[in-house]
Motif scaffolding. Structure first.
Motif, PDB file in Angstrom:
ATOM      1  N   MET B   1       0.835  -1.194   0.000  1.00 39.99           N
ATOM      2  CA  MET B   1       0.000   0.000   0.000  1.00 39.99           C
ATOM      3  C   MET B   1       0.871   1.246   0.000  1.00 39.99           C
ATOM      4  O   MET B   1       0.782   2.094   0.869  1.00 39.99           O
ATOM      5  CB  MET B   1      -0.970  -0.003   1.194  1.00 39.99           C
ATOM      6  N   PRO B   5      -3.100   6.446   2.001  1.00 39.19           N
ATOM      7  CA  PRO B   5      -3.486   7.813   2.325  1.00 39.19           C
ATOM      8  C   PRO B   5      -2.329   8.679   2.846  1.00 39.19           C
ATOM      9  O   PRO B   5      -1.333   8.180   3.342  1.00 39.19           O
ATOM     10  CB  PRO B   5      -4.544   7.625   3.414  1.00 39.19           C
ATOM     11  N   LEU B  22       1.719  13.465   7.252  1.00 37.94           N
ATOM     12  CA  LEU B  22       1.856  12.066   7.629  1.00 37.94           C
ATOM     13  C   LEU B  22       1.660  11.260   6.363  1.00 37.94           C
ATOM     14  O   LEU B  22       0.724  11.524   5.603  1.00 37.94           O
ATOM     15  CB  LEU B  22       0.740  11.776   8.631  1.00 37.94           C
ATOM     16  N   MET B  23       2.564  10.342   6.074  1.00 41.98           N
ATOM     17  CA  MET B  23       2.401   9.577   4.844  1.00 41.98           C
ATOM     18  C   MET B  23       2.557   8.091   5.064  1.00 41.98           C
ATOM     19  O   MET B  23       3.233   7.646   5.983  1.00 41.98           O
ATOM     20  CB  MET B  23       3.343  10.092   3.766  1.00 41.98           C
ATOM     21  N   ASN B  24       1.860   7.348   4.206  1.00 42.24           N
ATOM     22  CA  ASN B  24       1.836   5.912   4.297  1.00 42.24           C
ATOM     23  C   ASN B  24       2.888   5.344   3.352  1.00 42.24           C
ATOM     24  O   ASN B  24       2.785   5.528   2.137  1.00 42.24           O
ATOM     25  CB  ASN B  24       0.432   5.482   3.848  1.00 42.24           C
ATOM     26  N   GLU B  28      11.124   0.286   3.080  1.00 40.03           N
ATOM     27  CA  GLU B  28      11.967  -0.909   3.234  1.00 40.03           C
ATOM     28  C   GLU B  28      13.425  -0.545   3.011  1.00 40.03           C
ATOM     29  O   GLU B  28      13.763   0.124   2.035  1.00 40.03           O
ATOM     30  CB  GLU B  28      11.543  -1.983   2.221  1.00 40.03           C
ATOM     31  N   ARG B  32      16.072  -6.250   5.272  1.00 41.53           N
ATOM     32  CA  ARG B  32      15.174  -7.127   6.010  1.00 41.53           C
ATOM     33  C   ARG B  32      14.872  -8.362   5.172  1.00 41.53           C
ATOM     34  O   ARG B  32      14.780  -8.295   3.949  1.00 41.53           O
ATOM     35  CB  ARG B  32      13.885  -6.369   6.297  1.00 41.53           C
ATOM     36  N   ARG B  68       9.065   3.636   8.776  1.00 43.31           N
ATOM     37  CA  ARG B  68       7.829   3.336   8.052  1.00 43.31           C
ATOM     38  C   ARG B  68       6.755   4.350   8.464  1.00 43.31           C
ATOM     39  O   ARG B  68       6.776   4.852   9.590  1.00 43.31           O
ATOM     40  CB  ARG B  68       7.369   1.925   8.454  1.00 43.31           C
ATOM     41  N   ASN B  69       5.827   4.629   7.577  1.00 41.25           N
ATOM     42  CA  ASN B  69       4.758   5.603   7.828  1.00 41.25           C
ATOM     43  C   ASN B  69       5.291   6.895   8.445  1.00 41.25           C
ATOM     44  O   ASN B  69       4.922   7.262   9.559  1.00 41.25           O
ATOM     45  CB  ASN B  69       3.676   5.012   8.743  1.00 41.25           C
ATOM     46  N   VAL B  71       6.333  10.794   9.463  1.00 40.37           N
ATOM     47  CA  VAL B  71       5.683  12.093   9.618  1.00 40.37           C
ATOM     48  C   VAL B  71       6.775  13.158   9.493  1.00 40.37           C
ATOM     49  O   VAL B  71       7.860  13.006  10.049  1.00 40.37           O
ATOM     50  CB  VAL B  71       4.892  12.202  10.945  1.00 40.37           C
TER      51      VAL B  71
END
Lengths: 263, 104
Positions: B1, B5, B22-24, B28, B32, B68-69, B71
């Motif tokens: 995803m 949003p 804030l972003m989705n 990576e 990992r 990740r995600n 801000v």
């Protein structure tokens, strides 16, 4: 005399430093809360709430969470509660599952295939929980406590909290039963006491920073039982709902201000 | 995803504008491994652009070191109510997303 003055000065400095770090921690918490990724799940959840699904191709918008069909404002803060149409006490996730099977015509098996997601693929229950819980911000937590089945559910939850089970003979109270216990740096709140349950319940569901996931109360119950090495409890079962009911009832009166952040 | 949003707030202060976005994004690192032991390919936001009324004010290059995600927040000098703030990102796999908000 000079030494005493010096000691007093040092004490002042230490106090100022302690206040500084307390203030900095407060500032850090505020910063996380302002830009919480939980908001991204709220956005996803809103889209899912309005998306037609299942054989009947209808959305969940007519789902009655206890305040009337489609009413979201304050609904989460008043759960778990007794639902006449299902003749049982339900928490948010159980009620959502009920709506998925009744309104959308989905099978229970299909709807519960992925109740807990991963960071790459969140479960619909997680996003929906975030969205619906967010509509109760500022509402006082008041789960159902009057119907005989609500009373029975609360009592069952209380009994389960202290009931020791499994190969390790653990109960919830084994970890969450005494003041001042912790696992590594994680403090363990004594959740049968209102003063400890209030701040916790008021922020669930929550974004978990360490796993980049939004976690729900059903997940919390499930994972605590996993840590206690018992067989996995069934999602949305009487047991998990009763425990959630007991914890929420213990926290009643607090103003809901989630979805929060966990480490 | 990756292109999920985004959420932005732009608030006017005394002589400045605070922007928080804030972003989705999975972000990576390429270090990992997945459950099968294979490396998860690098996938991270490379460029971040902030425009005010169409004029670029921030052009940032960021790396895998960001969580990740993520801000981001910026403080811009000046600004007025209703100014159009546009934030967009481009990742190393060529995906992009953008969001807009008016200063409130």
């Amino acid at each position: 005399m000079r030494l005493a003055a010096f000691a007093a000065l040092a004490a002042c400095a230490a106090l100022a430093q302690a206040q500084d770090s307390a203030r900095e921690i407060q500032r850090y918490r505020q910063m996380i809360a302002e830009g919480s990724p939980a908001e991204l799940f709220e956005v996803e959840g809103e889209a899912l709430w309005k998306k037609p699904e299942g054989p009947k191709k209808v959305s969940l918008e007519r789902c009655d969470l206890g305040e009337g069909p489609g009413v979201l404002k304050g609904a989460y803060a008043h759960l778990p509660r007794y639902f006449k149409d299902a003749d049982s006490v339900m928490d948010l996730e159980t009620r959502l599952l009920h709506c998925m099977t009744t309104l959308q015509g989905r099978s229970r098996e299909e709807a519960t295939r992925r109740v807990f997601g991963s960071a790459d693929r969140p479960s619909e229950f997680e996003s929906l929980s975030a969205y619906i819980a967010a509509q109760s911000r500022g509402v006082r937590i008041a789960p159902g406590m009057s119907h005989p089945k609500e009373k029975a559910s609360y009592e069952l939850g209380r009994a389960l909290y202290f009931h020791r089970v499994g190969a390790w003979d653990f109960s919830c109270a084994s970890c969450h039963g005494d003041e001042g216990k912790r696992i590594r740096m994680q403090e363990l709140p004594v959740l049968y006491k209102p003063e400890a349950a209030r701040p916790v319940i008021a922020t669930w569901p929550a974004y978990r920073v360490s796993t980049s996931q939004l976690v729900t109360l059903q997940w919390r119950m499930n994972d605590c039982y996993r840590q206690m090495r018992t067989p996995e409890p069934t999602f949305a079962s009487e047991t998990t709902v009763a425990l959630i009911h007991f914890l929420t009832a213990t926290a009643r009166g607090e103003t809901y201000h989630g979805p929060g952040n966990k480490r | 995803m990756a292109a999920g949003p985004m959420k932005m707030r732009a608030l006017l202060g005394q002589g400045y504008t605070d922007i928080r976005v804030l972003m989705n994004h999975p972000m990576e690192t390429g270090q990992r491994k997945d459950p099968d032991g294979k490396l998860v390919p690098m996938h991270f936001i490379q460029n971040l652009t902030v425009k005010v009324n169409g004029r670029t004010v921030v052009d940032a290059q960021i790396s895998q070191a960001v969580s990740r995600n993520p801000v981001f927040s910026f403080r811009l000098k000046g600004g007025a109510k209703g100014d159009k703030i546009e934030v967009s990102w481009l990742d190393n796999q060529g995906e992009s997303n953008s969001t807009e908000a008016a200063v409130a």
